[in-house]
Design an enzyme around this catalytic site. Structure first.
Site, PDB file in Angstrom:
ATOM      1  N   THR A  31      17.598  26.586 -99.833  1.00  0.00           N
ATOM      2  CA  THR A  31      16.844  26.350 -98.726  1.00  0.00           C
ATOM      3  C   THR A  31      16.945  27.219 -97.413  1.00  0.00           C
ATOM      4  OG1 THR A  31      19.172  25.292 -97.749  1.00  0.00           O
ATOM      5  CG2 THR A  31      17.856  23.751 -99.205  1.00  0.00           C
ATOM      6  N   CYS A  39      29.060  18.586 -94.016  1.00  0.00           N
ATOM      7  CA  CYS A  39      27.833  18.131 -93.844  1.00  0.00           C
ATOM      8  C   CYS A  39      27.505  16.604 -94.549  1.00  0.00           C
ATOM      9  CB  CYS A  39      26.848  19.131 -94.410  1.00  0.00           C
ATOM     10  SG  CYS A  39      25.015  18.894 -93.994  1.00  0.00           S
ATOM     11  N   ARG A  42      23.247  16.082 -99.355  1.00  0.00           N
ATOM     12  CA  ARG A  42      23.580  15.997-100.651  1.00  0.00           C
ATOM     13  C   ARG A  42      24.283  17.399-101.134  1.00  0.00           C
ATOM     14  NH1 ARG A  42      18.935  15.033-105.041  1.00  0.00           N
ATOM     15  NH2 ARG A  42      18.493  17.141-104.147  1.00  0.00           N
ATOM     16  N   ARG A  64      19.616  29.880 -91.475  1.00  0.00           N
ATOM     17  CA  ARG A  64      19.568  29.269 -90.412  1.00  0.00           C
ATOM     18  C   ARG A  64      20.328  28.061 -90.232  1.00  0.00           C
ATOM     19  NH1 ARG A  64      14.833  27.995 -93.311  1.00  0.00           N
ATOM     20  NH2 ARG A  64      14.612  25.892 -93.740  1.00  0.00           N
ATOM     21  N   CYS A  66      22.139  24.371 -89.861  1.00  0.00           N
ATOM     22  CA  CYS A  66      21.651  22.947 -90.266  1.00  0.00           C
ATOM     23  C   CYS A  66      21.358  22.166 -89.009  1.00  0.00           C
ATOM     24  CB  CYS A  66      22.723  22.352 -91.150  1.00  0.00           C
ATOM     25  SG  CYS A  66      22.460  20.711 -91.879  1.00  0.00           S
ATOM     26  N   CYS A  69      24.429  18.693 -89.576  1.00  0.00           N
ATOM     27  CA  CYS A  69      25.744  18.858 -89.403  1.00  0.00           C
ATOM     28  C   CYS A  69      26.080  19.630 -88.082  1.00  0.00           C
ATOM     29  CB  CYS A  69      26.551  19.379 -90.503  1.00  0.00           C
ATOM     30  SG  CYS A  69      26.233  21.063 -90.903  1.00  0.00           S
ATOM     31  N   TRP A 427      60.018  38.535 -67.671  1.00  0.00           N
ATOM     32  CA  TRP A 427      59.564  36.873 -67.612  1.00  0.00           C
ATOM     33  C   TRP A 427      58.287  36.907 -67.444  1.00  0.00           C
ATOM     34  CZ3 TRP A 427      57.791  33.070 -64.952  1.00  0.00           C
ATOM     35  CH2 TRP A 427      57.831  31.661 -65.473  1.00  0.00           C
ATOM     36  N   TYR A 431      55.116  35.663 -69.369  1.00  0.00           N
ATOM     37  CA  TYR A 431      54.413  34.318 -69.078  1.00  0.00           C
ATOM     38  C   TYR A 431      53.146  34.515 -68.741  1.00  0.00           C
ATOM     39  CZ  TYR A 431      53.860  29.674 -66.760  1.00  0.00           C
ATOM     40  OH  TYR A 431      53.537  28.544 -66.451  1.00  0.00           O
ATOM     41  N   ASP A 447      63.695  33.019 -70.157  1.00  0.00           N
ATOM     42  CA  ASP A 447      63.377  31.623 -69.629  1.00  0.00           C
ATOM     43  C   ASP A 447      64.668  30.838 -70.085  1.00  0.00           C
ATOM     44  OD1 ASP A 447      61.194  29.957 -68.496  1.00  0.00           O
ATOM     45  OD2 ASP A 447      62.510  28.774 -69.908  1.00  0.00           O
TER      46      ASP A 447
END
Length: 502
Positions: A31, A39, A42, A64, A66, A69, A427, A431, A447
Site C-alpha cells: 500500500t 492500527c 486489517r 506515507r 496512515c 492510526c 548540587w 539539579y 542533596d
C-alpha cells in the site's frame, strides 16, 4: 538500526500490542503506507511488512503516514530509549528548532553535542534509521497534520506554525506525501476560523504518553514550586504564562487519563512559537519517558524495586525555561522549598514588567529575562549579598551564552560549564542538568533528601561519595532514581539544599 527482530515486531502488530506503540512503525509495501502497531486496519501479510524505529525512517524510505492510526499521535519515545545519549539530546534540540535551517544546521548541532557531523548522522541512522534532517522534516509534517486535524487554524497559519517556509512548499509536501491537499485532511465537522479568533480562543492539542502516569505526583511537585503570578496549579490543571521573543501568552495543561493524553491549551499571539511551546510542555511533563523501560531497569536494584512498585508512573519533571530554573535553584540554596518559592515571587515583582491585563485569574506576570535581572537592583530581595551576586553572575552568563541551558558536549562538560558560574556548585549544576538540560543520568548526590532516603535501616546516612557509588547500577536513569528517592523522603517535605560553593 536498534530494533526488535522482525518476527517479534510482527507478533506485536498481530496482537495490536500497545506496549510497542511509539517504539516501532510498520510499513506495508503493498500500500505504500506506514502505521503504528496498534492500527485498527486489517493486519497485512508478513511478507508485505517492513519495520522501522521511527516515523522519519519510514518516510525516508518513501512510505506515507496512515490516516487511520495517525502516526503523529503516537507516544514520542525515541528520545528516551537510553541507547544513545547523543541522539536523545539531539532530538530534544531538534524539537526546539535546531535544524529549521535544513542540512546546513547538522554540523552546528553536532558541534553543540561534542561530536562530528558524520558521527551524528551515523548515530541517527543506527538508532532511528533516518538522518537528522529527515527526522526534523518528519516532525514538521506530522506536527502540521496534527494542527490540521485537531484545530481550526487557517491552513496558512498551520504552515507558518509548523515551520514551512512558504504555502507552496506546504501544499507540495502534503500533496506528495498524502496524495491530497492539506485541506482534504481536515475533519469534515471542523470549520476553519480566522487567525485572530485562534489567538483569542487558543489552540488545543493532545500529547500522548505511555502509561502509567502519576499525574497527582506531577502536580504536587509543580504546585510546591509554583511562582505567584507566573504559575497556578490546582488539583486538576497546571496554568502558567509563557513568553518568547517579546510576546506573552498562557499555557494550560490538564489530564485525560482514559486516553493517555495530556490536553494542552495554548493562547499565544505568534503561531510560529507553537512548536517551541509544545516542546516545553513535553519537557516539563516528561511526556516522552518510556516509563516501563525505566522502571524495569531501576527495579533490578533490590533497594529501588519497592519504591518503583509503589509509584510506577512517577516522572522526572522538567523545567519550562533553563534560566528560570537556574534562578530558582540559586534562590533555594540553604532555604526550604517554600522559602525559595516566595523569593522567586519577589524576584518576579522586582525585575518583571508591570502586571498584565487579560490573563486568567491568578496570572499576572511573565518570568523576567536575564537582561532584566542584570539591570535591576536586587537589594529588596532580602537575602545574603553573595547569593545576589550569584544571581547577577548567572544572568550575565545567560546573556553571554544564549545556549547555556541547552545540552552541550558530554554531560560532564555541561556540568563543568554551569559550575564555572559564581555560586553554582555541584548540587545546583546537577539539579539544573536534571530538570533543564533533561540529562536522564544527572544525579545531585549531595542533596539532603536523597541522602536521607538512602539511609540504612539503622538510620545511617551515606556520604555523597558513597551514594554515587551506590547509584552506579542505576545508570542511565539516575535522574528517575533521584525522583523516587525524593518521593520516599521520610523527612520534612521542605528540604534543605546544598551549601553554596563560591
Amino acid at each position: 538500526m536498534d530494533l526488535l527482530d522482525s518476527d517479534a515486531c510482527y507478533r506485536a502488530l498481530q496482537t495490536r500490542d500497545a506496549r510497542f506503540d511509539g517504539r516501532l512503525f510498520v510499513a506495508v509495501t503493498s500500500t505504500g503506507i506506514y502505521c503504528r502497531p496498534i492500527c485498527p486496519a486489517r493486519t497485512p501479510k508478513r511478507e508485505n511488512c517492513r519495520f522501522f524505529a521511527s516515523a522519519a525512517a519510514s518516510q525516508e524510505e518513501g512510505f506515507r503516514p496512515c490516516l487511520r492510526c495517525r502516526p503523529e499521535t503516537a507516544p514520542d519515545l525515541a528520545s528516551w530509549r537510553g541507547t544513545s545519549n547523543t541522539v536523545s539530546r539531539a532530538l530534544a534540540l531538534i524539537a526546539e528548532g535546531a535544524l529549521d535551517g535544513g542540512e546546513a544546521g547538522v554540523d552546528s548541532l553536532a558541534e553543540r553535542l561534542g561530536v562530528g557531523g558524520r558521527q551524528l548522522r551515523r548515530l541517527f541512522k543506527q538508532h532511528l534509521g533516518a538522518t537528522p534532517v529527515a527526522v526534523a522534516q518528519t516532525r514538521r509534517v506530522l506536527f502540521a497534520k496534527q494542527l490540521i486535524q485537531e484545530t481550526r487554524m487557517p491552513l496558512a497559519e498551520v504552515a507558518l506554525a509548523s515551520g514551512f517556509g512558504s504555502i507552496r512548499r506546504f501544499n507540495e509536501t502534503f500533496q506528495g506525501l498524502y496524495q491530497r491537499p492539506p485541506g482534504a485532511l481536515r475533519r469534515k465537522q471542523a470549520v476553519e476560523t480566522t487567525a485572530s479568533a485562534v489567538a483569542d480562543a487558543g489552540v488545543t492539542l493532545r500529547l500522548r504518553y505511555r502509561p502509567p502516569y502519576d499525574w497527582a505526583a506531577m502536580l504536587s511537585y509543580l504546585s510546591a514550586r509554583a511562582i505567584q503570578g507566573v504559575e497556578q496549579v490546582s488539583d486538576t490543571r497546571y496554568l502558567r504564562t509563557a513568553s518568547q521573543d517579546g510576546a506573552v501568552g498562557t499555557v494550560e495543561v490538564t489530564h485525560e487519563p482514559a486516553r493517555n493524553n495530556l490536553v494542552v491549551k495554548i493562547r499565544f499571539p505568534r503561531v510560529q512559537s507553537l512548536p517551541a511551546i509544545v516542546a516545553r510542555v513535553r519537557r516539563v511533563f516528561d511526556v516522552g519517558a518510556d516509563i516501563e523501560v525505566i522502571g524495569e531497569h531501576l527495579s533490578k536494584d533490590p533497594f529501588l524495586a519497592p519504591l518503583v512498585a509503589l509509584r510506577p508512573g512517577l516522572r522526572a519533571p522538567g523545567a519550562w525555561d533553563g534560566f528560570e530554573l537556574a534562578v530558582r535553584a540559586i534562590l533555594g540554596q540553604q532555604v526550604t522549598v517554600e522559602a525559595a518559592r516566595k523569593l522567586a515571587g519577589k524576584l518576579v515583582v522586582l525585575c518583571g514588567d508591570a502586571p498584565m491585563e487579560g490573563l486568567p485569574p491568578g496570572l499576572s506576570r511573565a518570568f523576567p529575562s536575564p537582561k532584566r535581572v542584570v539591570e535591576t537592583d536586587l537589594g529588596a530581595l532580602g537575602m545574603p549579598s553573595a547569593r545576589k551576586a550569584s544571581l547577577k553572575a548567572l544572568a550575565q552568563a545567560a546573556l553571554a551564552d544564549p545556549l547555556l541551558f541547552h545540552p552541550f558536549g558530554a554531560v560532564e562538560e555541561g556540568i563543568a560549564r554551569l559550575r564555572s558560574i559564581r555560586g553554582v556548585g555541584e548540587w545546583t549544576a546537577q539539579y539544573i542538568a536534571l530538570r533543564a538540560l533533561r540529562e536522564t543520568d544527572a544525579f545531585p548526590a549531595s542533596d539532603v533528601a536523597l541522602l536521607r532516603s538512602a539511609a540504612t535501616d539503622a538510620g545511617e546516612r551515606p556520604s555523597p561519595e558513597d551514594l554515587i557509588l551506590r547509584a552506579e547500577p542505576w545508570r542511565p536513569w539516575r535522574a528517575y532514581a533521584a525522583q523516587h528517592l525524593w518521593a520516599a523522603d521520610p523527612g520534612p517535605r521542605s528540604r534543605l539544599q546544598e551549601v553554596r560553593h563560591g
